[in-house]
Design a protein around this motif. Structure first.
Motif, PDB file in Angstrom:
ATOM      1  N   GLU A  69       0.846  -1.190   0.000  1.00 55.23           N
ATOM      2  CA  GLU A  69       0.000   0.000   0.000  1.00 55.23           C
ATOM      3  C   GLU A  69       0.881   1.239   0.000  1.00 55.23           C
ATOM      4  O   GLU A  69       1.850   1.317   0.763  1.00 55.23           O
ATOM      5  CB  GLU A  69      -0.890   0.015   1.242  1.00 55.23           C
ATOM      6  N   THR A  70       0.535   2.205  -0.810  1.00 58.67           N
ATOM      7  CA  THR A  70       1.342   3.416  -0.936  1.00 58.67           C
ATOM      8  C   THR A  70       1.599   4.063   0.423  1.00 58.67           C
ATOM      9  O   THR A  70       2.716   4.470   0.723  1.00 58.67           O
ATOM     10  CB  THR A  70       0.652   4.417  -1.884  1.00 58.67           C
ATOM     11  N   ASN A  71       0.584   4.117   1.257  1.00 56.38           N
ATOM     12  CA  ASN A  71       0.748   4.760   2.563  1.00 56.38           C
ATOM     13  C   ASN A  71       1.728   4.015   3.467  1.00 56.38           C
ATOM     14  O   ASN A  71       2.447   4.631   4.253  1.00 56.38           O
ATOM     15  CB  ASN A  71      -0.606   4.893   3.274  1.00 56.38           C
ATOM     16  N   ILE A 103       5.134   5.007   2.208  1.00 53.92           N
ATOM     17  CA  ILE A 103       5.456   6.390   2.592  1.00 53.92           C
ATOM     18  C   ILE A 103       5.834   6.455   4.074  1.00 53.92           C
ATOM     19  O   ILE A 103       6.805   7.102   4.457  1.00 53.92           O
ATOM     20  CB  ILE A 103       4.264   7.329   2.279  1.00 53.92           C
ATOM     21  N   GLU A 104       5.074   5.729   4.896  1.00 56.52           N
ATOM     22  CA  GLU A 104       5.352   5.722   6.327  1.00 56.52           C
ATOM     23  C   GLU A 104       6.726   5.119   6.623  1.00 56.52           C
ATOM     24  O   GLU A 104       7.491   5.652   7.432  1.00 56.52           O
ATOM     25  CB  GLU A 104       4.263   4.922   7.049  1.00 56.52           C
ATOM     26  N   SER A 153       1.765  12.971  -5.861  1.00 58.94           N
ATOM     27  CA  SER A 153       2.148  11.928  -4.889  1.00 58.94           C
ATOM     28  C   SER A 153       3.345  12.398  -4.071  1.00 58.94           C
ATOM     29  O   SER A 153       4.312  12.930  -4.615  1.00 58.94           O
ATOM     30  CB  SER A 153       2.503  10.633  -5.614  1.00 58.94           C
TER      31      SER A 153
END
Lengths: 314, 314
Positions: B230-232, B235-236, B260
């Motif tokens: 998942e992109t999030n 990123i996290e 993004s």
């Protein structure tokens, strides 16, 4: 007494003192005459010794250079005294070969362009990507470093042509030629990479005629010494598109002057003489120095690793 | 009749017509119903077929996909008709493995920084360069592409740990683990690279817990499909420095949206899904298609190369 003209990392120093409890070590950041006069062995990066230092070092029996190039050493004075010199050739081979492969792959797969698109948030897929697979590389100087580059290139299915003084067979080279035969193999080369040292023979070895003989798509890389090619000859090859691109880690003048046209040529990559850098550099130097010191103290002077021939310069 | 839903390069088309003079070929840039109804074989990039097309293609006996991913195909409709599908897996392995090695080396030897210094005419040698030599890589999906990455990494003296459904031995992997054992090997990994396809099993396979288990210096690379993570979550992992850096060639949404956050994260490299690109792509696809077509016409349907299992999705 063993005189270091630099101060190594604490853990490496400790290890040395523990391994040789009967030796006297002096670690200095400068070359001091009093210490020098007592030194039997000097360990240096090879850029700080003068003829006067050699004259002062009356007890000197061996110089260990913790680098590969000896061109900044007072070699005539050292040779006149018959003092053996060893270096750490070979320890550069891993970081240098990795760096060379990195720049080759970056050239073939348009990495600078990928980074530029990213900066602009551009999703563009029209990159001119080529495969390294199946290409041909000429390696000037197929020794420890050049051989390691050759070994890695073979893994990418690249044909390797080595070039040196003798033209004798060398590891990981599919073919060998002598310096005076270089022009004959250049038309086949997609990549020409030099890791040659600075010697009388290699100075300005690469001429305008050599660049004329290369493919106009060829990649030229200098990772040896800047004296290999005159700066103007390189600039001309790039601006007249005699070759496709160049990546250099070494230059005739270092640091490369801030106003050098090389910085801004679109088909030129400037690397600030860092390809041999590695966090494991000194660790590897000590791994060569320690067994050499043991051999020396046992009287096996002839068996030291990495003797340098001062007349050849490497 | 053999129906291409794309128009290949003239030289490749000519070669095909010459090799199979008794076949009827139709080369189109769109999917036309009249042609479709007559097609026995469809050659497609795998992104243009619908369920309705399959229903129309009454004579269809075989689909050849000139790509690796089949997630955009109407697979249920194809499976219901029992139509065999082959793809060109393996032809991506050379450009993709070269791209992956390039990004790994660029990360280890600070290439983005070298390029930035060049832009500013700065001769700075304080780069944080590390050797790839001696590191450990986890390869998610050690098939044709993953194996080629493993083969190259072995040349750089990297320890390779493969991870897939079965955990069975795979070429160029020093060790193998199953997907459900991934967490146990992550603490040892300097590099985690995925070339997994998009399947039910690989969707969101990489979780926040996996990133927690990784070294805070680790390099994460996704070169398979964007659905892996998942992109999030990615990123996290990057903003909280759970890992050192990431390089992705694939994303949950492609093109990656211009807003993004991934574009600007300093420890993230965005590659616009280009790692499989090569000037030799179609050439290699045809080198798989031609012998397959011969086998098909000789009635050796079972012997085709690269059958796709529509239920597994690869």
């Amino acid at each position: 007494m063993i005189y270091f003209t630099f101060d190594p990392r604490p853990d490496l120093k400790e290890d040395l003192l523990k391994s040789f409890p009967n030796e006297e070590f002096v670690f200095s950041r400068t070359v001091e005459n009093t210490d020098l006069a007592r030194a039997e062995i000097i360990v240096t990066y090879g850029e700080d010794l003068t003829e006067a230092h050699i004259a002062t070092a009356k007890n000197l029996q061996w110089i260990m250079v913790a680098s590969a190039g000896i061109e900044k050493m007072p070699n005539a004075a050292i040779a006149a005294r018959g003092i053996p010199v060893t270096n750490v050739r070979g320890i550069h081979k891993v970081p240098m070969a990795e760096s060379v492969l990195m720049h080759i792959l970056a050239h073939y797969h348009s990495l600078p362009q990928i980074y530029q698109y990213e900066t602009k948030h551009e999703w563009k897929r029209n990159l001119k990507q080529r495969e390294l697979f199946g290409s041909t590389a000429v390696i000037l100087g197929p020794g420890a470093i050049g051989g390691e580059i050759g070994r890695l290139l073979k893994g990418f299915n690249v044909t390797t042509i080595g070039c040196n003084r003798s033209g004798r067979d060398a590891a990981y080279m599919d073919k060998m030629v002598r310096f005076d035969e270089l022009t004959s193999v250049l038309p086949a080369a997609d990549i020409v990479v030099s890791v040659l040292p600075d010697t009388e023979e290699t100075k300005h070895l690469m001429t305008a005629q050599h660049f004329d003989a290369m493919k106009d798509t060829a990649l030229f890389m200098n990772f040896g010494r800047g004296s290999l090619v005159e700066t103007n000859v390189l600039i001309e090859a790039l601006t007249e598109n005699k070759i496709g691109a160049a990546v250099c880690d070494v230059f005739e003048t270092e640091p490369l002057p801030v106003d050098s046209p090389l910085w801004d040529l679109p088909n030129m990559t400037v690397s600030p003489h860092v390809s041999s850098h590695s966090s494991r550099y000194l660790e590897r130097s000590f791994a060569i120095f320690k067994p050499n010191l043991e051999k020396w103290r046992s009287g096996n002077h002839e068996e030291l690793e990495n003797f340098v021939d001062l007349t050849l310069g490497y």
